[in-house]
Design an enzyme around this catalytic site. Structure first.
Site, short mmCIF file in Angstrom:
data_model
loop_
_atom_site.label_atom_id
_atom_site.label_comp_id
_atom_site.label_asym_id
_atom_site.label_seq_id
_atom_site.Cartn_x
_atom_site.Cartn_y
_atom_site.Cartn_z
N ASP A 39 -1.47 -2.09 10.04
CA ASP A 39 -1.59 -2.16 8.58
C ASP A 39 -2.16 -3.49 8.08
O ASP A 39 -2.49 -3.60 6.90
CB ASP A 39 -0.23 -1.92 7.91
CG ASP A 39 0.21 -0.47 7.97
OD1 ASP A 39 -0.67 0.40 8.19
OD2 ASP A 39 1.40 -0.20 7.79
N LYS A 57 0.84 -1.21 0.00
CA LYS A 57 0.00 0.00 0.00
C LYS A 57 0.86 1.24 0.00
O LYS A 57 2.05 1.23 0.35
CB LYS A 57 -0.94 0.00 1.21
CG LYS A 57 -0.27 -0.11 2.58
CD LYS A 57 0.18 1.21 3.17
CE LYS A 57 0.82 1.06 4.54
NZ LYS A 57 1.48 2.29 5.03
#
EC number: 2.7.1.148
Length: 320
Positions: free
Chosen positions: A154, A20
């Protein structure tokens, strides 16, 4: 592994999960618990980790790195024991499923290590999904997301993918309806930056300046509007990362990378998360490919990617 021991037949479930970038990251003041509240927009991009989870006849978890990994890991110390996030994910799944057999995890690394792109988190998310399938645990995505949150801020996003707003310490996720493709070039470094050290550096810089900041309550709606519409020019005007100056303080060459990227045609750029990966925004896949090639001629490791992409997905399930 190609063995049948008694009635045991090995099975491999292979899962991919994306890295990401943070297209927006507002960081609040240091809290009493040592953490920082954030308001961030995460974008899953087309650079994937893969985990192949193979059942073993004996109990226990083992981890290896696949030779198919595209990263140069010769100078990188990746723990292969209980310190590894994928190992921890398998251990959690073993407890939840009460499974008596073991598992071997082979990780194919493509997301830069300590690069601010959540590669280890992607490994953990992929492992959760792979072990859930391997051991027929039957957990829902919500249940897997709850386990993911126990592993790190995350990990839930690597499981979810797409575009999301992250609040709290980044683990309070809300999917954002932003499906228009954006084209980026990622410039990766041959070194990593410690996320805690980057946050400490930001605190030090703010203290030296006498700067006080409020707790971030929400992300700039202009960012979500630009992502929904696919308007790269509008997005370029609102990219923000409060950690960027701290990352540059620790790695001054990042400023040169950002400047070179824009001089070679990027609309805008920013350090992704705590860095040192730099994300450069472009107008099209062709522009991204051209920019990556130009930066390669300058000796940089540049990859053209797009996003958003889905989160962790099973790509094969094989009885050996």
């Amino acid at each position: 592994m190609n063995a049948v021991r008694g009635r045991f037949a090995a099975r491999t479930v292979r899962v991919k999960a994306p890295g990401k970038i943070n297209v927006s990251l507002d960081v609040g003041p240091l809290r009493e618990d040592g953490y920082h509240s954030v308001a961030s927009v995460y974008l899953a991009v087309s650079l994937y980790e893969e985990v192949a989870a193979t059942s073993t006849a004996t109990e226990g978890i083992t981890v290896s790195i696949s030779p198919a990994s595209t990263l140069d890991l010769s100078d990188v110390d990746i723990p292969l024991d209980e310190r590894n996030l994928a190992y921890k994910a398998a251990a959690i799944m073993a407890d939840v499923s009460e499974h008596s057999t073991g598992v071997h995890l082979e990780i194919t690394k493509r997301v830069p290590v300590a690069g601010g792109m959540g590669g280890g988190s992607a490994d953990a998310a992929a492992t959760l999904l792979a072990c859930d399938a391997l051991w027929n645990s039957g957990l829902s995505r919500d249940e897997l997301a709850h386990l993911a949150a126990e592993l790190g801020a995350d990990v839930p996003f690597a499981l979810l993918g797409g575009t999301a707003v992250g609040l709290g310490v980044g683990d309070e996720l809300s999917p954002a309806l932003a499906k228009a493709q954006m084209d980026w070039v990622l410039v990766t470094a041959d070194y990593g930056l410690s996320t805690p050290e980057v946050f400490r550096t930001l605190d030090r810089l703010r203290l030296a300046e006498g700067l006080t900041v409020d707790e971030p309550a929400a992300v700039d709606p202009k960012i979500l509007q630009a992502l929904r519409s696919g308007d790269a020019d509008a997005l370029s005007r609102v990219l923000v990362n409060d950690l960027q100056r701290a990352s540059i303080e620790l790695a001054p060459g990042l400023r040169d990378t950002l400047g070179l990227g824009e001089s070679c045609g990027a609309i805008a750029g920013l350090v992704s998360g705590s860095g040192p990966t730099v994300a450069l925004l472009t107008h099209s896949p062709e522009a991204a490919a051209g920019l990556a090639e130009d930066l390669g001629h300058h000796g940089l490791n540049a990859l053209a990617v797009h996003g958003p992409v889905p989160g962790a997905r099973i790509i094969s399930d094989t009885l050996l």
